[in-house]
Enzyme design. Structure first.
Site, PDB file in Angstrom:
ATOM      1  N   HIS A  63      -8.403 -20.899  11.629  1.00  0.00           N
ATOM      2  CA  HIS A  63      -7.617 -21.211  12.818  1.00  0.00           C
ATOM      3  C   HIS A  63      -7.937 -20.272  13.961  1.00  0.00           C
ATOM      4  O   HIS A  63      -8.358 -19.136  13.751  1.00  0.00           O
ATOM      5  CB  HIS A  63      -6.120 -21.175  12.518  1.00  0.00           C
ATOM      6  CG  HIS A  63      -5.565 -19.793  12.261  1.00  0.00           C
ATOM      7  ND1 HIS A  63      -5.473 -19.248  11.003  1.00  0.00           N
ATOM      8  CD2 HIS A  63      -5.067 -18.840  13.109  1.00  0.00           C
ATOM      9  CE1 HIS A  63      -4.946 -18.041  11.080  1.00  0.00           C
ATOM     10  NE2 HIS A  63      -4.695 -17.755  12.358  1.00  0.00           N
ATOM     11  N   GLU A 102      -2.810 -21.963  15.654  1.00  0.00           N
ATOM     12  CA  GLU A 102      -1.554 -21.283  15.356  1.00  0.00           C
ATOM     13  C   GLU A 102      -0.839 -20.928  16.653  1.00  0.00           C
ATOM     14  O   GLU A 102      -1.468 -20.491  17.613  1.00  0.00           O
ATOM     15  CB  GLU A 102      -1.818 -20.001  14.560  1.00  0.00           C
ATOM     16  CG  GLU A 102      -0.563 -19.207  14.219  1.00  0.00           C
ATOM     17  CD  GLU A 102      -0.869 -17.870  13.562  1.00  0.00           C
ATOM     18  OE1 GLU A 102      -0.003 -17.369  12.809  1.00  0.00           O
ATOM     19  OE2 GLU A 102      -1.950 -17.318  13.813  1.00  0.00           O
ATOM     20  N   HIS A 139      -6.211 -14.324  18.420  1.00  0.00           N
ATOM     21  CA  HIS A 139      -7.101 -13.923  17.330  1.00  0.00           C
ATOM     22  C   HIS A 139      -7.652 -15.175  16.658  1.00  0.00           C
ATOM     23  O   HIS A 139      -7.288 -16.295  17.017  1.00  0.00           O
ATOM     24  CB  HIS A 139      -6.380 -13.041  16.303  1.00  0.00           C
ATOM     25  CG  HIS A 139      -5.268 -13.728  15.584  1.00  0.00           C
ATOM     26  ND1 HIS A 139      -3.958 -13.708  16.022  1.00  0.00           N
ATOM     27  CD2 HIS A 139      -5.246 -14.482  14.442  1.00  0.00           C
ATOM     28  CE1 HIS A 139      -3.189 -14.389  15.205  1.00  0.00           C
ATOM     29  NE2 HIS A 139      -3.955 -14.873  14.228  1.00  0.00           N
ATOM     30  N   HIS A 144      -3.667  -7.583  14.649  1.00  0.00           N
ATOM     31  CA  HIS A 144      -5.023  -8.012  14.315  1.00  0.00           C
ATOM     32  C   HIS A 144      -5.646  -8.703  15.521  1.00  0.00           C
ATOM     33  O   HIS A 144      -4.984  -9.358  16.310  1.00  0.00           O
ATOM     34  CB  HIS A 144      -5.092  -8.901  13.076  1.00  0.00           C
ATOM     35  CG  HIS A 144      -4.267 -10.150  13.097  1.00  0.00           C
ATOM     36  ND1 HIS A 144      -3.060 -10.270  13.724  1.00  0.00           N
ATOM     37  CD2 HIS A 144      -4.503 -11.373  12.535  1.00  0.00           C
ATOM     38  CE1 HIS A 144      -2.568 -11.482  13.543  1.00  0.00           C
ATOM     39  NE2 HIS A 144      -3.439 -12.176  12.841  1.00  0.00           N
ATOM     40  N   TYR A 157       1.610 -23.286  12.070  1.00  0.00           N
ATOM     41  CA  TYR A 157       0.226 -23.741  11.981  1.00  0.00           C
ATOM     42  C   TYR A 157       0.201 -25.256  12.103  1.00  0.00           C
ATOM     43  O   TYR A 157       1.025 -25.955  11.498  1.00  0.00           O
ATOM     44  CB  TYR A 157      -0.393 -23.368  10.634  1.00  0.00           C
ATOM     45  CG  TYR A 157      -0.657 -21.900  10.452  1.00  0.00           C
ATOM     46  CD1 TYR A 157      -1.760 -21.286  11.033  1.00  0.00           C
ATOM     47  CD2 TYR A 157       0.190 -21.115   9.669  1.00  0.00           C
ATOM     48  CE1 TYR A 157      -2.012 -19.936  10.854  1.00  0.00           C
ATOM     49  CE2 TYR A 157      -0.057 -19.764   9.471  1.00  0.00           C
ATOM     50  CZ  TYR A 157      -1.155 -19.186  10.073  1.00  0.00           C
ATOM     51  OH  TYR A 157      -1.401 -17.850   9.880  1.00  0.00           O
ATOM     52  N   HIS A 214       5.453 -14.555   8.561  1.00  0.00           N
ATOM     53  CA  HIS A 214       4.539 -13.953   7.602  1.00  0.00           C
ATOM     54  C   HIS A 214       5.106 -12.645   7.072  1.00  0.00           C
ATOM     55  O   HIS A 214       5.790 -11.916   7.802  1.00  0.00           O
ATOM     56  CB  HIS A 214       3.206 -13.607   8.267  1.00  0.00           C
ATOM     57  CG  HIS A 214       2.384 -14.787   8.673  1.00  0.00           C
ATOM     58  ND1 HIS A 214       2.083 -15.820   7.823  1.00  0.00           N
ATOM     59  CD2 HIS A 214       1.767 -15.067   9.858  1.00  0.00           C
ATOM     60  CE1 HIS A 214       1.324 -16.697   8.453  1.00  0.00           C
ATOM     61  NE2 HIS A 214       1.121 -16.278   9.689  1.00  0.00           N
TER      62      HIS A 214
END
Length: 307
Positions: free
Chosen positions: A214, A265, A152, A199, A255, A246
């Site tokens: 990112h 990431e 992503h 996502h 990251y 997260h």
């Protein structure tokens, strides 16, 4: 999954091409698949089957040129282009072959200033293993960080409320999670999916248009994320955040920055949402826990450093 299938490719600018090639090939462990007359170098992750997913070119400023999604077929590409135009969005057709081993692409500019693309065809070159009785891994899967796929991107820019409408009303994405802004009403960040992934793209409100926060690469396990951290340290890679988890998406992450200052990431985990799930909401006063769940720390670099 009958419309937009998945993230397909990103083209990113680097300040020194040879330095970028060495980093993405030797440290990240991406597989180089070609170079073109425009000076672009093409890479794929070892377990991806299409020709390329990550393209770099040399420029005076780091950042992202465009991000592309693969769609089901040419008929879907034509329909989505018509839908975008009916919505009032200008589209441009990029010719087949403009990117190596890639068919026609439909390009359009988001209100956030980002160039987005849709395409239906890209040459399949396989993942280095047989399509019959394949092994679970091979030599390329053990070189460098060796992510499985481009997973992503998080993009920073203005007008993400309008961006969300385009993705949900036209392209068939659904909202998975969001962060409410300091005003208690507007959405400061949104996470969108076109699949069962937590996502496929995310946006955060930011005054400057077209910024890259990112690109994310999927790792197979938490152990592989930790191994990526070891490799980063062995190669003096500048790390931003992590290893951590997260709250938002429940993903586990590190990251870091490439030599040109493009953040990337190494990511794994997250839950599997469906389009009928109610989006999860994070209030701005708890965004620190959403970002870094164990430390509950709102890292300043995450909010302010982009390329």
């Amino acid at each position: 999954m009958t419309g937009v299938l998945r993230p397909g490719h990103a083209q990113v600018r680097v300040l020194d091409l040879e330095e970028g090639i060495k980093f993405y090939r030797d440290v990240m462990g991406l597989v180089e698949t070609g170079r073109d007359e425009h000076g672009r170098v093409y890479f794929k992750c070892w377990d991806e089957r299409d020709h390329s997913s990550y393209i770099i070119r040399e420029a005076d400023q780091a950042g992202i040129d465009f991000f592309g999604f693969k769609v089901l077929d040419e008929a879907t590409l034509d329909q989505l282009e018509a839908d975008l135009q009916a919505y009032g969005i200008e589209t441009r057709r990029m010719p087949a072959g403009d990117l190596l081993e890639t068919g026609e692409r439909v390009r359009f500019t988001l209100p956030s200033g980002h160039e987005m693309e849709l395409y239906a065809t890209k040459t399949a070159c396989g993942n280095g293993m047989s399509m019959v009785n394949p092994a679970p891994w091979y030599d390329e899967s053990e070189k460098g960080i060796a992510p499985l796929r481009l997973d992503h991107a998080l993009l920073y820019g203005p007008n993400i409320a309008e961006v969300k409408k385009i993705f949900t009303d036209v392209l068939g994405f659904f909202l998975v999670e969001r962060v409410i802004g300091e005003d208690g009403e507007s959405e400061a960040a949104i996470w969108l999916s076109c699949s069962h992934k937590v996502h496929d793209i995310a946006f955060a409100e930011y005054p400057e248009p077209g910024k890259l926060h990112h690109c994310s690469f999927l790792m197979e396990s938490w152990e592989k994320v930790l191994r990526a951290g070891d490799i980063m340290s062995m190669n003096d890679v500048a790390v931003d955040i992590g290893p951590t988890r997260h709250g938002i998406t429940r993903g586990c992450t590190i990251y870091a920055w490439d030599p040109s200052g493009n953040r990337f990431e190494t990511f794994m985990g997250g839950y599997q949402p469906y389009p009928d799930y109610e989006p999860l909401t994070w209030t701005f006063d708890n965004f620190a826990q959403g970002l870094d769940y164990p430390q509950r720390k709102l890292h300043e670099t995450f909010l302010t450093v982009v390329s």
